[in-house]
Design a protein around this motif. Structure first.
Motif, PDB file in Angstrom:
ATOM      1  N   LYS A  38       9.949  61.017 -17.730  1.00 23.24           N
ATOM      2  CA  LYS A  38       8.938  61.035 -16.663  1.00 23.24           C
ATOM      3  C   LYS A  38       7.532  61.106 -17.255  1.00 23.24           C
ATOM      4  CE  LYS A  38      11.909  63.070 -13.205  1.00 23.24           C
ATOM      5  NZ  LYS A  38      12.184  64.201 -12.347  1.00 23.24           N
ATOM      6  N   ILE A  39       7.375  61.900 -18.315  1.00 24.24           N
ATOM      7  CA  ILE A  39       6.067  62.004 -18.976  1.00 24.24           C
ATOM      8  C   ILE A  39       5.652  60.646 -19.515  1.00 24.24           C
ATOM      9  CG2 ILE A  39       4.833  63.067 -20.922  1.00 24.24           C
ATOM     10  CD1 ILE A  39       5.414  65.052 -18.706  1.00 24.24           C
ATOM     11  N   ILE A  40       6.587  59.898 -20.081  1.00 23.78           N
ATOM     12  CA  ILE A  40       6.289  58.561 -20.613  1.00 23.78           C
ATOM     13  C   ILE A  40       5.818  57.639 -19.494  1.00 23.78           C
ATOM     14  CG2 ILE A  40       7.362  56.495 -21.609  1.00 23.78           C
ATOM     15  CD1 ILE A  40       9.041  58.443 -23.352  1.00 23.78           C
ATOM     16  N   SER A  41       6.463  57.693 -18.344  1.00 23.08           N
ATOM     17  CA  SER A  41       6.023  56.837 -17.238  1.00 23.08           C
ATOM     18  C   SER A  41       4.640  57.249 -16.740  1.00 23.08           C
ATOM     19  CB  SER A  41       7.039  56.849 -16.097  1.00 23.08           C
ATOM     20  OG  SER A  41       7.113  58.119 -15.511  1.00 23.08           O
ATOM     21  N   TYR A  42       4.352  58.554 -16.752  1.00 19.79           N
ATOM     22  CA  TYR A  42       3.021  59.019 -16.352  1.00 19.79           C
ATOM     23  C   TYR A  42       1.954  58.574 -17.354  1.00 19.79           C
ATOM     24  CZ  TYR A  42       5.506  62.141 -13.137  1.00 19.79           C
ATOM     25  OH  TYR A  42       6.306  62.651 -12.162  1.00 19.79           O
ATOM     26  N   ILE A  43       2.281  58.606 -18.643  1.00 22.76           N
ATOM     27  CA  ILE A  43       1.325  58.158 -19.662  1.00 22.76           C
ATOM     28  C   ILE A  43       1.032  56.672 -19.493  1.00 22.76           C
ATOM     29  CG2 ILE A  43       1.013  57.752 -22.137  1.00 22.76           C
ATOM     30  CD1 ILE A  43       2.562  60.346 -22.625  1.00 22.76           C
ATOM     31  N   LYS A  44       2.079  55.884 -19.271  1.00 23.34           N
ATOM     32  CA  LYS A  44       1.885  54.443 -19.075  1.00 23.34           C
ATOM     33  C   LYS A  44       1.038  54.175 -17.833  1.00 23.34           C
ATOM     34  CE  LYS A  44       6.045  52.880 -21.431  1.00 23.34           C
ATOM     35  NZ  LYS A  44       7.372  52.246 -21.279  1.00 23.34           N
ATOM     36  N   LEU A  45       1.287  54.926 -16.772  1.00 24.45           N
ATOM     37  CA  LEU A  45       0.502  54.771 -15.546  1.00 24.45           C
ATOM     38  C   LEU A  45      -0.957  55.158 -15.780  1.00 24.45           C
ATOM     39  CD1 LEU A  45       0.884  54.126 -12.474  1.00 24.45           C
ATOM     40  CD2 LEU A  45       1.047  56.591 -12.146  1.00 24.45           C
ATOM     41  N   ALA A  46      -1.172  56.256 -16.485  1.00 23.30           N
ATOM     42  CA  ALA A  46      -2.548  56.691 -16.779  1.00 23.30           C
ATOM     43  C   ALA A  46      -3.265  55.669 -17.646  1.00 23.30           C
ATOM     44  CB  ALA A  46      -2.526  58.051 -17.469  1.00 23.30           C
ATOM     45  N   ASN A  47      -2.589  55.122 -18.636  1.00 22.85           N
ATOM     46  CA  ASN A  47      -3.212  54.111 -19.485  1.00 22.85           C
ATOM     47  C   ASN A  47      -3.553  52.846 -18.714  1.00 22.85           C
ATOM     48  OD1 ASN A  47      -3.211  55.657 -21.820  1.00 22.85           O
ATOM     49  ND2 ASN A  47      -1.231  54.898 -22.496  1.00 22.85           N
ATOM     50  N   TYR A  48      -2.723  52.500 -17.729  1.00 24.79           N
ATOM     51  CA  TYR A  48      -2.951  51.304 -16.932  1.00 24.79           C
ATOM     52  C   TYR A  48      -4.195  51.447 -16.053  1.00 24.79           C
ATOM     53  CZ  TYR A  48      -1.999  47.446 -13.743  1.00 24.79           C
ATOM     54  OH  TYR A  48      -2.094  46.298 -13.002  1.00 24.79           O
ATOM     55  N   TYR A  49      -4.366  52.625 -15.450  1.00 18.58           N
ATOM     56  CA  TYR A  49      -5.476  52.827 -14.523  1.00 18.58           C
ATOM     57  C   TYR A  49      -6.718  53.448 -15.161  1.00 18.58           C
ATOM     58  CZ  TYR A  49      -2.461  51.594 -10.654  1.00 18.58           C
ATOM     59  OH  TYR A  49      -1.637  50.916  -9.807  1.00 18.58           O
ATOM     60  N   MET A  50      -6.666  53.735 -16.457  1.00 24.86           N
ATOM     61  CA  MET A  50      -7.779  54.410 -17.119  1.00 24.86           C
ATOM     62  C   MET A  50      -9.060  53.569 -17.095  1.00 24.86           C
ATOM     63  SD  MET A  50      -8.521  57.219 -18.740  1.00 24.86           S
ATOM     64  CE  MET A  50      -6.861  57.734 -19.056  1.00 24.86           C
ATOM     65  N   GLY A  51      -8.969  52.299 -17.476  1.00 22.80           N
ATOM     66  CA  GLY A  51     -10.152  51.434 -17.530  1.00 22.80           C
ATOM     67  C   GLY A  51     -10.851  51.289 -16.184  1.00 22.80           C
ATOM     68  N   PRO A  52     -10.119  50.866 -15.138  1.00 23.53           N
ATOM     69  CA  PRO A  52     -10.777  50.733 -13.832  1.00 23.53           C
ATOM     70  C   PRO A  52     -11.360  52.045 -13.304  1.00 23.53           C
ATOM     71  CG  PRO A  52      -8.662  49.625 -13.799  1.00 23.53           C
ATOM     72  CD  PRO A  52      -8.753  50.343 -15.103  1.00 23.53           C
ATOM     73  N   THR A  53     -10.698  53.142 -13.570  1.00 23.26           N
ATOM     74  CA  THR A  53     -11.199  54.432 -13.095  1.00 23.26           C
ATOM     75  C   THR A  53     -12.483  54.815 -13.811  1.00 23.26           C
ATOM     76  OG1 THR A  53      -8.930  55.108 -12.670  1.00 23.26           O
ATOM     77  CG2 THR A  53     -10.583  56.836 -12.690  1.00 23.26           C
ATOM     78  N   LEU A  54     -12.547  54.579 -15.110  1.00 26.76           N
ATOM     79  CA  LEU A  54     -13.776  54.890 -15.855  1.00 26.76           C
ATOM     80  C   LEU A  54     -14.930  53.985 -15.427  1.00 26.76           C
ATOM     81  CD1 LEU A  54     -12.353  55.606 -19.413  1.00 26.76           C
ATOM     82  CD2 LEU A  54     -13.269  57.244 -17.773  1.00 26.76           C
ATOM     83  N   VAL A  55     -14.635  52.716 -15.141  1.00 23.78           N
ATOM     84  CA  VAL A  55     -15.680  51.805 -14.643  1.00 23.78           C
ATOM     85  C   VAL A  55     -16.170  52.286 -13.285  1.00 23.78           C
ATOM     86  CG1 VAL A  55     -16.094  49.446 -13.798  1.00 23.78           C
ATOM     87  CG2 VAL A  55     -14.911  49.816 -15.963  1.00 23.78           C
ATOM     88  N   PHE A  56     -15.246  52.707 -12.415  1.00 26.33           N
ATOM     89  CA  PHE A  56     -15.633  53.254 -11.117  1.00 26.33           C
ATOM     90  C   PHE A  56     -16.535  54.481 -11.285  1.00 26.33           C
ATOM     91  CE2 PHE A  56     -14.764  56.507  -7.899  1.00 26.33           C
ATOM     92  CZ  PHE A  56     -15.321  55.873  -6.790  1.00 26.33           C
ATOM     93  N   LEU A  57     -16.163  55.370 -12.197  1.00 16.10           N
ATOM     94  CA  LEU A  57     -16.983  56.568 -12.431  1.00 16.10           C
ATOM     95  C   LEU A  57     -18.387  56.204 -12.899  1.00 16.10           C
ATOM     96  CD1 LEU A  57     -14.508  59.065 -14.107  1.00 16.10           C
ATOM     97  CD2 LEU A  57     -15.592  59.276 -11.879  1.00 16.10           C
ATOM     98  N   PHE A  58     -18.475  55.200 -13.761  1.00 18.32           N
ATOM     99  CA  PHE A  58     -19.781  54.771 -14.244  1.00 18.32           C
ATOM    100  C   PHE A  58     -20.633  54.241 -13.093  1.00 18.32           C
ATOM    101  CE2 PHE A  58     -22.433  51.199 -15.611  1.00 18.32           C
ATOM    102  CZ  PHE A  58     -23.342  51.880 -16.411  1.00 18.32           C
ATOM    103  N   PHE A  59     -20.057  53.353 -12.274  1.00 16.43           N
ATOM    104  CA  PHE A  59     -20.817  52.806 -11.150  1.00 16.43           C
ATOM    105  C   PHE A  59     -21.129  53.868 -10.108  1.00 16.43           C
ATOM    106  CE2 PHE A  59     -19.216  48.617 -12.610  1.00 16.43           C
ATOM    107  CZ  PHE A  59     -20.466  48.037 -12.803  1.00 16.43           C
ATOM    108  N   TRP A  60     -20.248  54.792  -9.910  1.00 12.33           N
ATOM    109  CA  TRP A  60     -20.483  55.891  -8.985  1.00 12.33           C
ATOM    110  C   TRP A  60     -21.700  56.692  -9.432  1.00 12.33           C
ATOM    111  CZ3 TRP A  60     -18.453  61.248  -9.751  1.00 12.33           C
ATOM    112  CH2 TRP A  60     -18.692  62.058  -8.641  1.00 12.33           C
ATOM    113  N   GLN A  61     -21.761  56.988 -10.701  1.00 12.76           N
ATOM    114  CA  GLN A  61     -22.898  57.741 -11.231  1.00 12.76           C
ATOM    115  C   GLN A  61     -24.182  56.931 -11.128  1.00 12.76           C
ATOM    116  OE1 GLN A  61     -24.701  57.172 -14.358  1.00 12.76           O
ATOM    117  NE2 GLN A  61     -25.976  58.934 -13.905  1.00 12.76           N
ATOM    118  N   TYR A  62     -24.095  55.643 -11.399  1.00 10.00           N
ATOM    119  CA  TYR A  62     -25.285  54.813 -11.447  1.00 10.00           C
ATOM    120  C   TYR A  62     -25.835  54.510 -10.048  1.00 10.00           C
ATOM    121  CZ  TYR A  62     -28.378  51.002 -12.752  1.00 10.00           C
ATOM    122  OH  TYR A  62     -29.477  50.210 -12.943  1.00 10.00           O
ATOM    123  N   TYR A  63     -24.995  54.086  -9.127  1.00  8.81           N
ATOM    124  CA  TYR A  63     -25.460  53.654  -7.810  1.00  8.81           C
ATOM    125  C   TYR A  63     -25.605  54.779  -6.798  1.00  8.81           C
ATOM    126  CZ  TYR A  63     -25.062  48.817  -9.207  1.00  8.81           C
ATOM    127  OH  TYR A  63     -25.242  47.632  -9.845  1.00  8.81           O
TER     128      TYR A  63
END
Length: 159
Positions: A38-63
């Motif tokens: 289960k931890i492995i599936s959570y890590i894979k899920l986190a790695n998959y959504y990490m990029g878009p989430t960080l981009v969202f955080l950047f735009f959230w801070q900026y705009y």
């Protein structure tokens, strides 16, 4: 040389966690017994959504003129989640097998020896930790399919 997870350096633990993640089979049958699947599936899920989430955080801070420190804390937290998972997997890989899994390990290993998949080891100082156990389960799955070395009359329950 024995690997003690408490003495191991975090970089080696991280790399061992990555190796362990590649070795572990991802079966629903095994996920009930082993939390690392289960931890492995959570890590894979986190790695998959990490990029878009960080981009969202950047735009959230900026705009939205959000607080910069909040964005940094959130980004560090998000990045640390998969790292914590890899470290946990590395620690789990070097953990000794509990007594209740030793009989299963020996049974599966004997099935592989009987079918000439592996040879019988001559040394008695074999390490019985989770990484060796998962290697044995992966080898068993590759040779027997979903049959994990159970009794022959129970084989149809695992297919």
């Amino acid at each position: 040389m024995s690997r003690n997870p408490l003495v191991m350096n975090p970089i080696k633990l991280f790399k061992l966690g990555q190796k362990y993640m590649l070795i572990c089979p991802t079966d629903k049958y095994l996920a009930k017994s082993f939390p690392e699947i289960k931890i492995i599936s959570y890590i894979k899920l986190a790695n998959y959504y990490m990029g878009p989430t960080l981009v969202f955080l950047f735009f959230w801070q900026y705009y939205l003129n959000a607080n910069l420190i909040l964005m940094i804390i959130s980004a560090v937290f998000l990045i640390s989640l998969p790292i914590q998972g890899y470290l946990w997997l590395g620690k789990r890989a070097t953990s000794p097998l509990p007594i209740n899994l030793l009989s299963w390990y020996n049974h599966v290993k004997q099935k592989l020896i009987d079918n000439d998949v592996i040879s019988e080891s001559k040394s008695k100082t074999e390490q019985l930790d989770f990484i060796h156990f998962m290697q044995l389960i992966t080898l068993t799955k590759n040779h027997f399919g979903n049959y994990f070395g159970e009794d022959d009359n129970n084989q149809e329950n695992f297919n």
